[in-house]
Design a protein around this motif. Structure first.
Motif, PDB file in Angstrom:
ATOM      1  N   ASP A   1     -14.957   4.217   7.273  1.00  0.00           N
ATOM      2  CA  ASP A   1     -13.385   3.866   6.467  1.00  0.00           C
ATOM      3  C   ASP A   1     -13.233   4.154   4.828  1.00  0.00           C
ATOM      4  OD1 ASP A   1     -12.307   1.970   8.403  1.00  0.00           O
ATOM      5  OD2 ASP A   1     -13.136   0.147   7.610  1.00  0.00           O
ATOM      6  N   ALA A   2     -14.734   4.498   5.255  1.00  0.00           N
ATOM      7  CA  ALA A   2     -14.922   5.763   3.782  1.00  0.00           C
ATOM      8  C   ALA A   2     -14.476   6.944   3.726  1.00  0.00           C
ATOM      9  CB  ALA A   2     -17.034   5.368   3.790  1.00  0.00           C
ATOM     10  N   LEU A   3     -14.817   7.644   5.251  1.00  0.00           N
ATOM     11  CA  LEU A   3     -14.284   9.501   5.283  1.00  0.00           C
ATOM     12  C   LEU A   3     -12.496   9.195   5.072  1.00  0.00           C
ATOM     13  CD1 LEU A   3     -16.128  10.113   8.778  1.00  0.00           C
ATOM     14  CD2 LEU A   3     -16.429  11.670   5.993  1.00  0.00           C
ATOM     15  N   ILE A   4     -11.807   7.935   5.289  1.00  0.00           N
ATOM     16  CA  ILE A   4     -10.954   7.433   5.295  1.00  0.00           C
ATOM     17  C   ILE A   4      -9.862   7.560   4.035  1.00  0.00           C
ATOM     18  CG2 ILE A   4      -8.353   6.074   6.020  1.00  0.00           C
ATOM     19  CD1 ILE A   4     -10.096   5.793   8.530  1.00  0.00           C
ATOM     20  N   VAL A   5     -11.067   6.636   3.401  1.00  0.00           N
ATOM     21  CA  VAL A   5     -10.677   6.243   1.792  1.00  0.00           C
ATOM     22  C   VAL A   5     -10.675   7.202   1.044  1.00  0.00           C
ATOM     23  CG1 VAL A   5     -10.911   4.959  -0.327  1.00  0.00           C
ATOM     24  CG2 VAL A   5     -10.681   4.028   2.439  1.00  0.00           C
ATOM     25  N   PHE A   6     -11.627   7.861   1.249  1.00  0.00           N
ATOM     26  CA  PHE A   6     -12.346   9.137   0.358  1.00  0.00           C
ATOM     27  C   PHE A   6     -11.027  10.600   0.875  1.00  0.00           C
ATOM     28  CE2 PHE A   6     -16.472   7.719   0.089  1.00  0.00           C
ATOM     29  CZ  PHE A   6     -16.751   7.320  -1.167  1.00  0.00           C
ATOM     30  N   SER A   7     -10.446  10.671   1.501  1.00  0.00           N
ATOM     31  CA  SER A   7      -9.821  11.840   2.434  1.00  0.00           C
ATOM     32  C   SER A   7      -8.368  11.423   1.388  1.00  0.00           C
ATOM     33  CB  SER A   7      -9.463  11.096   3.539  1.00  0.00           C
ATOM     34  OG  SER A   7     -10.557  11.712   4.506  1.00  0.00           O
ATOM     35  N   ALA A   8      -8.067  10.354   0.613  1.00  0.00           N
ATOM     36  CA  ALA A   8      -6.991   9.589  -0.404  1.00  0.00           C
ATOM     37  C   ALA A   8      -6.819  10.158  -1.810  1.00  0.00           C
ATOM     38  CB  ALA A   8      -6.670   8.599  -0.444  1.00  0.00           C
ATOM     39  N   GLY A   9      -8.825  10.982  -2.086  1.00  0.00           N
ATOM     40  CA  GLY A   9      -8.320  11.397  -3.002  1.00  0.00           C
ATOM     41  C   GLY A   9      -8.248  12.682  -2.599  1.00  0.00           C
TER      42      GLY A   9
ATOM     43  N   MET B   1      -7.783   7.162  -4.627  1.00  0.00           N
ATOM     44  CA  MET B   1      -9.055   6.354  -3.773  1.00  0.00           C
ATOM     45  C   MET B   1      -9.856   5.513  -3.960  1.00  0.00           C
ATOM     46  SD  MET B   1     -12.537   9.136  -3.679  1.00  0.00           S
ATOM     47  CE  MET B   1     -12.761   9.003  -4.915  1.00  0.00           C
ATOM     48  N   LEU B   2      -9.892   5.162  -5.646  1.00  0.00           N
ATOM     49  CA  LEU B   2     -10.202   4.012  -6.429  1.00  0.00           C
ATOM     50  C   LEU B   2      -9.676   2.880  -5.703  1.00  0.00           C
ATOM     51  CD1 LEU B   2     -10.919   6.292 -10.348  1.00  0.00           C
ATOM     52  CD2 LEU B   2     -12.303   5.488  -8.018  1.00  0.00           C
ATOM     53  N   TRP B   3      -8.469   3.403  -5.936  1.00  0.00           N
ATOM     54  CA  TRP B   3      -7.680   2.128  -5.230  1.00  0.00           C
ATOM     55  C   TRP B   3      -7.881   0.738  -4.076  1.00  0.00           C
ATOM     56  CZ3 TRP B   3      -7.194  -0.798  -9.573  1.00  0.00           C
ATOM     57  CH2 TRP B   3      -6.554  -0.424 -10.816  1.00  0.00           C
ATOM     58  N   SER B   4      -7.728   2.888  -3.226  1.00  0.00           N
ATOM     59  CA  SER B   4      -8.651   2.136  -1.888  1.00  0.00           C
ATOM     60  C   SER B   4      -9.254   1.832  -1.651  1.00  0.00           C
ATOM     61  CB  SER B   4      -7.764   3.561  -1.113  1.00  0.00           C
ATOM     62  OG  SER B   4      -7.396   3.997  -1.637  1.00  0.00           O
TER      63      SER B   4
ATOM     64  N   LEU C   1       0.615  -1.046   0.044  1.00  0.00           N
ATOM     65  CA  LEU C   1      -0.231  -0.189  -0.227  1.00  0.00           C
ATOM     66  C   LEU C   1       0.966   0.626  -0.005  1.00  0.00           C
ATOM     67  CD1 LEU C   1      -3.097  -0.838   2.192  1.00  0.00           C
ATOM     68  CD2 LEU C   1      -2.439  -1.272  -0.474  1.00  0.00           C
ATOM     69  N   VAL C   2       2.217   1.322   0.960  1.00  0.00           N
ATOM     70  CA  VAL C   2       2.526   2.960   1.197  1.00  0.00           C
ATOM     71  C   VAL C   2       3.247   3.196  -0.222  1.00  0.00           C
ATOM     72  CG1 VAL C   2       4.535   4.222   2.150  1.00  0.00           C
ATOM     73  CG2 VAL C   2       2.494   2.918   3.588  1.00  0.00           C
ATOM     74  N   PRO C   3       3.716   2.154  -0.808  1.00  0.00           N
ATOM     75  CA  PRO C   3       4.756   2.373  -2.128  1.00  0.00           C
ATOM     76  C   PRO C   3       3.970   2.999  -2.857  1.00  0.00           C
ATOM     77  CG  PRO C   3       5.712   0.597  -0.964  1.00  0.00           C
ATOM     78  CD  PRO C   3       4.337   0.821  -0.544  1.00  0.00           C
ATOM     79  N   ASN C   4       3.061   2.249  -3.201  1.00  0.00           N
ATOM     80  CA  ASN C   4       1.993   2.952  -4.308  1.00  0.00           C
ATOM     81  C   ASN C   4       0.811   4.051  -4.195  1.00  0.00           C
ATOM     82  OD1 ASN C   4       2.483   0.429  -6.472  1.00  0.00           O
ATOM     83  ND2 ASN C   4       2.441  -0.145  -4.862  1.00  0.00           N
ATOM     84  N   GLU C   5       1.187   4.605  -2.704  1.00  0.00           N
ATOM     85  CA  GLU C   5       0.089   6.036  -2.366  1.00  0.00           C
ATOM     86  C   GLU C   5      -1.772   5.280  -2.715  1.00  0.00           C
ATOM     87  OE1 GLU C   5       1.040   8.787  -4.875  1.00  0.00           O
ATOM     88  OE2 GLU C   5       3.039   9.329  -4.133  1.00  0.00           O
ATOM     89  N   ILE C   6      -1.894   3.993  -1.589  1.00  0.00           N
ATOM     90  CA  ILE C   6      -2.748   3.235  -1.648  1.00  0.00           C
ATOM     91  C   ILE C   6      -3.098   3.225  -0.132  1.00  0.00           C
ATOM     92  CG2 ILE C   6      -4.871   1.217  -1.653  1.00  0.00           C
ATOM     93  CD1 ILE C   6      -3.232   1.242  -4.447  1.00  0.00           C
ATOM     94  N   THR C   7      -4.262   3.875   0.352  1.00  0.00           N
ATOM     95  CA  THR C   7      -5.323   3.701   1.808  1.00  0.00           C
ATOM     96  C   THR C   7      -5.992   2.596   2.460  1.00  0.00           C
ATOM     97  OG1 THR C   7      -4.928   4.987   3.454  1.00  0.00           O
ATOM     98  CG2 THR C   7      -6.474   4.990   1.689  1.00  0.00           C
ATOM     99  N   SER C   8      -5.979   3.136   3.209  1.00  0.00           N
ATOM    100  CA  SER C   8      -7.023   1.679   3.669  1.00  0.00           C
ATOM    101  C   SER C   8      -8.108   2.171   4.683  1.00  0.00           C
ATOM    102  CB  SER C   8      -6.226   0.536   4.112  1.00  0.00           C
ATOM    103  OG  SER C   8      -5.575   0.250   5.355  1.00  0.00           O
TER     104      SER C   8
ATOM    105  N   MET D   1      -5.171   5.672   8.610  1.00  0.00           N
ATOM    106  CA  MET D   1      -4.797   7.514   8.607  1.00  0.00           C
ATOM    107  C   MET D   1      -3.258   7.824   8.608  1.00  0.00           C
ATOM    108  SD  MET D   1      -7.493   6.757  12.016  1.00  0.00           S
ATOM    109  CE  MET D   1      -7.184   8.061  12.837  1.00  0.00           C
ATOM    110  N   ALA D   2      -2.903   6.236   9.122  1.00  0.00           N
ATOM    111  CA  ALA D   2      -1.314   6.420   8.913  1.00  0.00           C
ATOM    112  C   ALA D   2      -0.798   6.968   7.996  1.00  0.00           C
ATOM    113  CB  ALA D   2      -0.403   5.130  10.116  1.00  0.00           C
ATOM    114  N   ILE D   3      -1.019   5.881   6.617  1.00  0.00           N
ATOM    115  CA  ILE D   3      -0.299   5.956   5.579  1.00  0.00           C
ATOM    116  C   ILE D   3      -0.786   7.720   5.433  1.00  0.00           C
ATOM    117  CG2 ILE D   3      -0.780   5.838   3.115  1.00  0.00           C
ATOM    118  CD1 ILE D   3      -1.392   3.016   4.070  1.00  0.00           C
TER     119      ILE D   3
END
Length: 276
Positions: free
Chosen positions: A160-168, A177-180, A30-37, A43-45
């Motif tokens: 979890d949705a709030l965390i993932v949407f934050s990736a966008g 965000m989509l990969w997350s 996840l971290v090397p590909n800028e994908i969160t969970s 949150m940490a990523i």
């Protein structure tokens, strides 16, 4: 007493394995590909991307206050196991990222999302199966759910949705965000696989005006001895109708459908996973 200690030791071993598997998914995919969970790893990523602080230390910084807040609401054994899980996840993540500096297993986003989510799901599943928590918002969510009418599952999904949407908004590429989202879905399936096992049976409900004949056909052709017949009435007409409920192997579902279709074309068949 020996059995009790052996059981507790097996729990800690499972937590150790689960924490290391989870950390591997975060660090190597996840971290090397800028994908969160979802949860603390996600949150940490995100915080790591802004601050540069190590992901493991951020996890500890997030989880320690949550544990202190919730310590009086959870049992001592559960609390000790949860602290152990949090330490294993945080230390394993930093060892892989900061000390060993292992390269990413893949730089293909779809593979990183799928397998990263799988690693996290299996890791979390093993930890939950061992009567512990991987930490994060789920601790507070559990407390809030017990004090309010809100459902814990819905609250976890919302967080979890709030965390993932934050990736966008955090990562420069909206695809993150989509990969997350894909990764979170896969991790959820992984958790269910550990906690519920691989679904091998179905629960079948059959609503029919010809329930007795269908029952006899099921017993004759499938050799099914379990199940029951329930009496009820239709909502819109008030007419009485019988409902058969049975548990069957996956490979018998089509046979049940054919029997119902043959002996009551107006019958209704509803199939669900028995593990649910």
């Amino acid at each position: 007493m020996q059995t009790k200690y052996t059981k507790e030791l097996s729990r800690y071993l499972l937590i150790l394995v689960g924490g290391m598997v989870l950390a591997s998914g975060v660090s190597l995919l996840l971290v090397p590909n800028e994908i969160t969970s979802g949860g603390t790893p996600g949150m940490a990523i995100l915080v790591n991307y802004f601050t540069g602080f190590s992901v493991g230390m951020i996890m500890l910084a997030i989880n320690i206050p949550l544990i202190l807040i919730s310590i009086k609401f959870i049992g001592r054994g559960y609390a000790f196991r949860t602290v152990f899980a949090i330490l294993v996840i945080a230390l394993s993540t930093d060892i892989l990222l900061e000390l060993l500096k292992l390269p990413a297993l893949t730089h293909e986003p779809v593979l990183a999302a799928v397998f990263g989510g799988m690693f996290i799901g299996l890791g979390v599943g093993l930890i939950l199966h061992s009567s512990a928590s991987p930490g994060g918002p789920s601790i507070i969510v559990g407390i809030v759910a017990r004090k309010t009418h809100w459902k814990e599952g819905n609250m976890v999904i919302l967080v979890d949705a709030l965390i993932v949407f934050s990736a966008g908004f955090v990562f420069p590429n909206l695809d993150s965000m989509l990969w997350s989202l894909l990764g979170v879905y896969v991790s959820g399936r992984g958790i269910n696989l550990i906690l519920s096992g691989r679904p091998s049976k179905k629960v079948v409900h059959i609503s029919s005006d010809n329930a007795e004949t269908i029952k006899m056909q099921l017993m004759h052709k499938l050799g099914h001895e379990g199940g029951m017949i329930l009496e009820g009435e239709m909502l819109h007409t008030g007419n009485e109708r019988r409902l058969l409920m049975l548990i069957i192997d996956n490979n018998k579902v089509q046979s049940v459908r054919q029997i119902v279709k043959e002996f009551d074309p107006s019958g209704v068949v509803i199939v669900m996973e028995a593990s649910e």
